[in-house]
Scaffold this motif. Structure first.
Motif, PDB file in Angstrom:
ATOM      1  N   ALA A 100       0.823  -1.213   0.000  1.00 52.41           N
ATOM      2  CA  ALA A 100       0.000   0.000   0.000  1.00 52.41           C
ATOM      3  C   ALA A 100       0.857   1.264   0.000  1.00 52.41           C
ATOM      4  CB  ALA A 100      -0.931  -0.011   1.207  1.00 52.41           C
ATOM      5  N   THR A 101       2.104   1.161   0.478  1.00 55.57           N
ATOM      6  CA  THR A 101       2.957   2.345   0.514  1.00 55.57           C
ATOM      7  C   THR A 101       3.886   2.414  -0.694  1.00 55.57           C
ATOM      8  OG1 THR A 101       4.475   1.161   1.965  1.00 55.57           O
ATOM      9  CG2 THR A 101       2.912   2.647   3.023  1.00 55.57           C
ATOM     10  N   GLY A 102       3.574   1.612  -1.719  1.00 60.33           N
ATOM     11  CA  GLY A 102       4.283   1.779  -2.981  1.00 60.33           C
ATOM     12  C   GLY A 102       5.556   0.978  -3.144  1.00 60.33           C
ATOM     13  N   THR A 103       5.816   0.025  -2.240  1.00 60.16           N
ATOM     14  CA  THR A 103       6.998  -0.819  -2.399  1.00 60.16           C
ATOM     15  C   THR A 103       6.792  -1.738  -3.609  1.00 60.16           C
ATOM     16  OG1 THR A 103       7.176  -0.856   0.003  1.00 60.16           O
ATOM     17  CG2 THR A 103       8.508  -2.461  -1.182  1.00 60.16           C
ATOM     18  N   THR A 104       7.778  -1.799  -4.475  1.00 61.20           N
ATOM     19  CA  THR A 104       7.695  -2.684  -5.630  1.00 61.20           C
ATOM     20  C   THR A 104       7.992  -4.100  -5.152  1.00 61.20           C
ATOM     21  OG1 THR A 104       8.590  -0.864  -6.907  1.00 61.20           O
ATOM     22  CG2 THR A 104       8.495  -3.007  -8.000  1.00 61.20           C
ATOM     23  N   MET A 105       7.080  -5.021  -5.445  1.00 59.63           N
ATOM     24  CA  MET A 105       7.270  -6.367  -4.907  1.00 59.63           C
ATOM     25  C   MET A 105       7.040  -7.438  -5.957  1.00 59.63           C
ATOM     26  SD  MET A 105       5.869  -6.352  -1.046  1.00 59.63           S
ATOM     27  CE  MET A 105       4.141  -6.326  -1.310  1.00 59.63           C
ATOM     28  N   VAL A 106       7.865  -8.466  -5.898  1.00 62.78           N
ATOM     29  CA  VAL A 106       7.657  -9.668  -6.683  1.00 62.78           C
ATOM     30  C   VAL A 106       7.452 -10.768  -5.661  1.00 62.78           C
ATOM     31  CG1 VAL A 106       8.608 -11.235  -8.395  1.00 62.78           C
ATOM     32  CG2 VAL A 106       9.217  -8.812  -8.462  1.00 62.78           C
ATOM     33  N   PHE A 107       6.281 -11.358  -5.726  1.00 60.07           N
ATOM     34  CA  PHE A 107       5.794 -12.139  -4.620  1.00 60.07           C
ATOM     35  C   PHE A 107       5.467 -13.558  -5.094  1.00 60.07           C
ATOM     36  CE2 PHE A 107       2.055 -12.561  -1.587  1.00 60.07           C
ATOM     37  CZ  PHE A 107       2.856 -12.687  -0.472  1.00 60.07           C
ATOM     38  N   VAL A 108       6.330 -14.521  -4.737  1.00 61.08           N
ATOM     39  CA  VAL A 108       6.040 -15.916  -5.056  1.00 61.08           C
ATOM     40  C   VAL A 108       5.222 -16.470  -3.908  1.00 61.08           C
ATOM     41  CG1 VAL A 108       7.016 -18.224  -5.333  1.00 61.08           C
ATOM     42  CG2 VAL A 108       8.160 -16.256  -6.376  1.00 61.08           C
ATOM     43  N   THR A 109       4.065 -17.024  -4.224  1.00 66.71           N
ATOM     44  CA  THR A 109       3.204 -17.438  -3.109  1.00 66.71           C
ATOM     45  C   THR A 109       2.221 -18.523  -3.508  1.00 66.71           C
ATOM     46  OG1 THR A 109       1.726 -16.622  -1.385  1.00 66.71           O
ATOM     47  CG2 THR A 109       1.413 -15.687  -3.574  1.00 66.71           C
ATOM     48  N   HIS A 110       1.744 -19.230  -2.496  1.00 66.02           N
ATOM     49  CA  HIS A 110       0.606 -20.136  -2.678  1.00 66.02           C
ATOM     50  C   HIS A 110      -0.651 -19.516  -2.076  1.00 66.02           C
ATOM     51  CE1 HIS A 110       3.560 -23.632  -3.298  1.00 66.02           C
ATOM     52  NE2 HIS A 110       2.958 -23.375  -4.441  1.00 66.02           N
ATOM     53  N   GLU A 111      -0.520 -18.318  -1.513  1.00 67.84           N
ATOM     54  CA  GLU A 111      -1.658 -17.634  -0.883  1.00 67.84           C
ATOM     55  C   GLU A 111      -2.432 -16.894  -1.979  1.00 67.84           C
ATOM     56  OE1 GLU A 111      -2.356 -17.418   2.474  1.00 67.84           O
ATOM     57  OE2 GLU A 111      -0.588 -18.502   3.190  1.00 67.84           O
ATOM     58  N   VAL A 112      -3.277 -17.644  -2.678  1.00 67.69           N
ATOM     59  CA  VAL A 112      -3.932 -17.085  -3.861  1.00 67.69           C
ATOM     60  C   VAL A 112      -4.820 -15.882  -3.524  1.00 67.69           C
ATOM     61  CG1 VAL A 112      -5.554 -17.571  -5.724  1.00 67.69           C
ATOM     62  CG2 VAL A 112      -3.813 -19.250  -5.131  1.00 67.69           C
ATOM     63  N   GLU A 113      -5.594 -16.004  -2.460  1.00 71.49           N
ATOM     64  CA  GLU A 113      -6.514 -14.908  -2.131  1.00 71.49           C
ATOM     65  C   GLU A 113      -5.754 -13.647  -1.744  1.00 71.49           C
ATOM     66  OE1 GLU A 113      -9.603 -14.630  -2.911  1.00 71.49           O
ATOM     67  OE2 GLU A 113      -9.436 -16.664  -3.712  1.00 71.49           O
ATOM     68  N   PHE A 114      -4.667 -13.842  -1.027  1.00 65.26           N
ATOM     69  CA  PHE A 114      -3.839 -12.700  -0.648  1.00 65.26           C
ATOM     70  C   PHE A 114      -3.204 -12.064  -1.885  1.00 65.26           C
ATOM     71  CE2 PHE A 114       0.152 -10.758   0.760  1.00 65.26           C
ATOM     72  CZ  PHE A 114      -0.358  -9.832   1.649  1.00 65.26           C
ATOM     73  N   ALA A 115      -2.707 -12.902  -2.779  1.00 64.45           N
ATOM     74  CA  ALA A 115      -2.111 -12.401  -4.029  1.00 64.45           C
ATOM     75  C   ALA A 115      -3.139 -11.566  -4.790  1.00 64.45           C
ATOM     76  CB  ALA A 115      -1.625 -13.564  -4.887  1.00 64.45           C
ATOM     77  N   ARG A 116      -4.372 -12.057  -4.797  1.00 64.39           N
ATOM     78  CA  ARG A 116      -5.431 -11.346  -5.513  1.00 64.39           C
ATOM     79  C   ARG A 116      -5.678  -9.973  -4.897  1.00 64.39           C
ATOM     80  NH1 ARG A 116     -11.089 -14.136  -7.235  1.00 64.39           N
ATOM     81  NH2 ARG A 116     -11.852 -12.423  -8.499  1.00 64.39           N
ATOM     82  N   ARG A 117      -5.580  -9.920  -3.573  1.00 60.13           N
ATOM     83  CA  ARG A 117      -5.855  -8.658  -2.876  1.00 60.13           C
ATOM     84  C   ARG A 117      -4.759  -7.612  -3.116  1.00 60.13           C
ATOM     85  NH1 ARG A 117      -6.861 -10.696   2.219  1.00 60.13           N
ATOM     86  NH2 ARG A 117      -5.195  -9.628   3.317  1.00 60.13           N
ATOM     87  N   ILE A 118      -3.504  -8.036  -3.096  1.00 55.76           N
ATOM     88  CA  ILE A 118      -2.444  -7.011  -3.121  1.00 55.76           C
ATOM     89  C   ILE A 118      -1.795  -6.797  -4.490  1.00 55.76           C
ATOM     90  CG2 ILE A 118      -1.866  -7.402  -0.683  1.00 55.76           C
ATOM     91  CD1 ILE A 118       0.880  -8.465  -1.763  1.00 55.76           C
ATOM     92  N   SER A 119      -2.011  -7.715  -5.452  1.00 50.52           N
ATOM     93  CA  SER A 119      -1.218  -7.627  -6.689  1.00 50.52           C
ATOM     94  C   SER A 119      -1.857  -6.738  -7.746  1.00 50.52           C
ATOM     95  CB  SER A 119      -1.039  -9.014  -7.313  1.00 50.52           C
ATOM     96  OG  SER A 119      -0.585  -9.917  -6.350  1.00 50.52           O
ATOM     97  N   ASP A 120      -1.014  -6.080  -8.502  1.00 49.06           N
ATOM     98  CA  ASP A 120      -1.469  -5.387  -9.707  1.00 49.06           C
ATOM     99  C   ASP A 120      -1.576  -6.377 -10.854  1.00 49.06           C
ATOM    100  OD1 ASP A 120      -1.345  -2.707  -8.595  1.00 49.06           O
ATOM    101  OD2 ASP A 120       0.810  -3.054  -8.530  1.00 49.06           O
TER     102      ASP A 120
END
Ligand SMILES: Nc1ncnc2c1ncn2[C@@H]1O[C@H](COP(=O)(O)OP(=O)(O)OP(=O)(O)O)[C@@H](O)[C@H]1O
Ligand SMILES: [Mg+2]
Length: 244
Positions: free
Chosen positions: A183-203
């Motif tokens: 939310a504060t603009g950090t550029t992130m590459v996020f490998v995850t199995h947390e699909v719902e979380f990925a959906r919430r935070i990813s562009d």
């Protein structure tokens, strides 16, 4: 920009990355999904210069990870947190966070410690600066790992399944911090199995399958029946994840 172009990586005869193209722009949050063995961790390790490429090119803000003279600059810009807690066990929390800023960025100890304490406060660990990793819970160790990566002020934060070794409560602690960073603009590459979380935070969400990027779509399109879900492998992966 983080630019991955036609990247190939094999271990012996096994092709693990088979021509991967991916560009990450400053401010983006991109999640990498894919089944076990699809090459996600290998891709992160290639970005970090921990694996030698067999083809293609990776550059981080213009610095080529395959050129020995540029690797150091590339690495400084891509802060990485891994699944297993790889903190130095013989160093305190403060020592773990300050060592790279002091040794690599040549910051003064006082300055590095001041920033480390601010980072620890931001993840709710002000009280644990003098603890050793062995005295912390898994969730606390991962939060320290995130502070250690952020202490280098990276352009890109790479996270490889940072919650997969944690119980649900500790996972929630760590995800809350990642959500704040996103939310504060950090550029992130996020490998995850947390699909719902990925959906919430990813562009954007990319799907890796047998070393190839099968899908690279804005998040909502990824989950759309005519978008990512139109790919049988993606639909299958998501339905399995939801059952688990
Ligand atoms: N150092 C290595 N030597 C040989 N094979 C390797 C090595 N590292 C990875 N591999 C192989 O490369 C493939 C991809 O591994 P990778 O760890 O990148 O998968 P992953 O997508 O991260 O899987 P997971 O979701 O289980 O973490 C696997 O078949 C793995 O066995
Ligand atoms: Mg992995």
């Amino acid at each position: 920009m983080l630019e991955i172009a036609s990247v190939k990586k094999s271990f012996g005869n096994v092709v693990v990355l088979d021509g991967v193209d991916l560009t990450i722009k400053p401010g983006e949050v991109v999640s990498i999904l894919g089944s076990s063995g699809s090459g996600k961790s290998t891709l992160i390790r290639c970005i970090n210069g921990l694996e030698k490429l067999n083809g293609g090119r990776i550059s981080v803000d213009g610095f080529d990870v395959s050129k020995p003279k540029e690797l150091g600059e590339a690495r400084k810009r891509s802060g990485t947190v891994f699944q297993l807690f790889n903190l130095y066990p013989h160093m305190t929390v403060l020592g773990n966070i300050t060592i790279a800023p002091i040794e690599v960025l040549k910051r003064s100890r006082a300055e590095a410690e001041k920033e480390a304490r601010e980072l620890l406060a931001s993840v709710g660990l002000s009280e644990r600066a003098d603890a050793y990793p062995g005295q912390l819970s898994g969730g606390q160790r991962q939060r320290v790992g995130i502070c250690r990566a952020l202490a280098m002020k990276p352009s890109y934060l790479l996270l490889d399944e940072v919650t997969s070794a944690l119980d649900p409560e500790m996972t929630a602690e760590v995800l809350a911090i990642l959500e704040k960073l996103a939310a504060t603009g950090t550029t992130m590459v996020f490998v995850t199995h947390e699909v719902e979380f990925a959906r919430r935070i990813s562009d954007r969400i990319v799907f890796l399958e047998k070393g190839k990027l099968l899908v690279d779509l804005p998040t909502e399109e990824f989950f759309h029946a005519e978008g990512g879900m139109a790919q049988p492998r993606v639909a299958q992966f998501l339905s399995k994840m939801r059952k688990d």
